[in-house]
Design an enzyme around this catalytic site. Sequence first.
Site, PDB file in Angstrom:
ATOM      1  N   GLY A   1      10.059 -28.146 -23.090  1.00  0.00           N
ATOM      2  CA  GLY A   1       8.616 -27.303 -22.964  1.00  0.00           C
ATOM      3  C   GLY A   1       7.810 -27.350 -24.170  1.00  0.00           C
ATOM      4  O   GLY A   1       8.454 -27.330 -25.419  1.00  0.00           O
TER       5      GLY A   1
ATOM      6  N   GLN B   1       1.988 -24.039 -30.315  1.00  0.00           N
ATOM      7  CA  GLN B   1       2.787 -24.806 -31.183  1.00  0.00           C
ATOM      8  C   GLN B   1       2.365 -26.107 -31.877  1.00  0.00           C
ATOM      9  O   GLN B   1       2.993 -26.606 -32.626  1.00  0.00           O
ATOM     10  CB  GLN B   1       4.086 -25.264 -30.414  1.00  0.00           C
ATOM     11  CG  GLN B   1       4.878 -24.054 -29.787  1.00  0.00           C
ATOM     12  CD  GLN B   1       6.008 -24.443 -29.166  1.00  0.00           C
ATOM     13  OE1 GLN B   1       5.951 -24.736 -27.764  1.00  0.00           O
ATOM     14  NE2 GLN B   1       7.263 -24.312 -29.519  1.00  0.00           N
TER      15      GLN B   1
ATOM     16  N   CYS C   1      13.907 -23.443 -29.306  1.00  0.00           N
ATOM     17  CA  CYS C   1      12.348 -23.362 -29.532  1.00  0.00           C
ATOM     18  C   CYS C   1      12.208 -24.436 -30.473  1.00  0.00           C
ATOM     19  O   CYS C   1      12.682 -24.523 -31.687  1.00  0.00           O
ATOM     20  CB  CYS C   1      11.764 -22.160 -29.850  1.00  0.00           C
ATOM     21  SG  CYS C   1      10.023 -22.335 -30.038  1.00  0.00           S
ATOM     22  N   LEU C   2      11.162 -25.232 -30.146  1.00  0.00           N
ATOM     23  CA  LEU C   2      10.801 -26.511 -31.023  1.00  0.00           C
ATOM     24  C   LEU C   2      10.249 -25.947 -32.563  1.00  0.00           C
ATOM     25  O   LEU C   2      10.318 -26.561 -33.561  1.00  0.00           O
ATOM     26  CB  LEU C   2      10.061 -27.637 -30.282  1.00  0.00           C
ATOM     27  CG  LEU C   2      10.526 -28.276 -29.112  1.00  0.00           C
ATOM     28  CD1 LEU C   2       9.565 -29.322 -28.552  1.00  0.00           C
ATOM     29  CD2 LEU C   2      11.712 -29.161 -29.769  1.00  0.00           C
TER      30      LEU C   2
ATOM     31  N   HIS D   1       9.280 -19.103 -21.291  1.00  0.00           N
ATOM     32  CA  HIS D   1       9.286 -19.101 -22.647  1.00  0.00           C
ATOM     33  C   HIS D   1       7.938 -19.876 -23.211  1.00  0.00           C
ATOM     34  O   HIS D   1       7.318 -19.274 -24.018  1.00  0.00           O
ATOM     35  CB  HIS D   1      10.204 -20.173 -22.789  1.00  0.00           C
ATOM     36  CG  HIS D   1      10.407 -20.484 -24.238  1.00  0.00           C
ATOM     37  ND1 HIS D   1      11.409 -20.274 -25.280  1.00  0.00           N
ATOM     38  CD2 HIS D   1       9.644 -21.068 -25.198  1.00  0.00           C
ATOM     39  CE1 HIS D   1      11.386 -20.664 -26.348  1.00  0.00           C
ATOM     40  NE2 HIS D   1      10.111 -21.245 -26.384  1.00  0.00           N
ATOM     41  N   GLU D   2       7.396 -20.771 -22.270  1.00  0.00           N
ATOM     42  CA  GLU D   2       6.059 -21.352 -22.567  1.00  0.00           C
ATOM     43  C   GLU D   2       4.956 -20.432 -22.422  1.00  0.00           C
ATOM     44  O   GLU D   2       4.002 -20.581 -23.365  1.00  0.00           O
ATOM     45  CB  GLU D   2       6.094 -22.648 -21.935  1.00  0.00           C
ATOM     46  CG  GLU D   2       7.103 -23.633 -22.130  1.00  0.00           C
ATOM     47  CD  GLU D   2       7.461 -23.884 -23.646  1.00  0.00           C
ATOM     48  OE1 GLU D   2       6.597 -23.967 -24.445  1.00  0.00           O
ATOM     49  OE2 GLU D   2       8.642 -24.114 -23.807  1.00  0.00           O
TER      50      GLU D   2
ATOM     51  N   HIS E   1       4.603 -17.988 -25.426  1.00  0.00           N
ATOM     52  CA  HIS E   1       3.942 -18.520 -26.458  1.00  0.00           C
ATOM     53  C   HIS E   1       2.512 -18.473 -26.486  1.00  0.00           C
ATOM     54  O   HIS E   1       1.853 -18.286 -27.608  1.00  0.00           O
ATOM     55  CB  HIS E   1       4.064 -20.241 -26.430  1.00  0.00           C
ATOM     56  CG  HIS E   1       5.511 -20.500 -27.278  1.00  0.00           C
ATOM     57  ND1 HIS E   1       5.647 -20.288 -28.591  1.00  0.00           N
ATOM     58  CD2 HIS E   1       6.460 -21.137 -26.950  1.00  0.00           C
ATOM     59  CE1 HIS E   1       6.752 -20.821 -28.887  1.00  0.00           C
ATOM     60  NE2 HIS E   1       7.247 -21.342 -27.720  1.00  0.00           N
TER      61      HIS E   1
HETATM   62 ZN    ZN Z   1       9.237 -22.310 -27.838  1.00  0.00          ZN
END
Ligand code: ZN
Length: 155
Positions: A46, A51, A89-90, A131-132, A135
């Site tokens: 995701g 991000q 998380c990236l 999660h997304e 953000h």
């Molecule tokens: Zn994330």
Amino acid sequence: MALLNIVKEGDPTLRKISRPVTEITPRILTLLDDMTETMRHADGCGLAAPQVGILRRVVVIEVEPGKVFEMINPKIVAFAGHQEGVEGCLSIPGKAGITNRPAAVTVRYTDREGKLMELRGTELLARAICHETDHLDGKLFIDEGIQIRPIKEED
Ligand code: ZN
């Protein structure tokens, strides 16, 4: 398509509230394409627009390979139950943690053609939706109230 730079924890962009998309322009479509490519290249499931430094309410999710959900202005409208599981998380490399998320969520969003969609996700898809969408409101899984405990990386 192009690979975008993923901003990391500490970048103030990750703590800002993203603005809704009011019109699906070619730029938004390119953003969706580039975000999917960037997510896949980083081996993530995701990615949210903040991000990649863009404060718009856009996310891409791919928990099942080949099945990408492109969500414009996603909003969770219902949730049920609880699940605990590992999250990463990236933007926060190497810091996985255990979180408590709803077992099932229903999300409404606009797709790339401008159609209003509704999707119910469970298990990993429910976690990814939470999660997304977090953000887009400047929240990260490591925040108080989301992460239950960190996982120590074994080396
Ligand atoms: Zn994330």
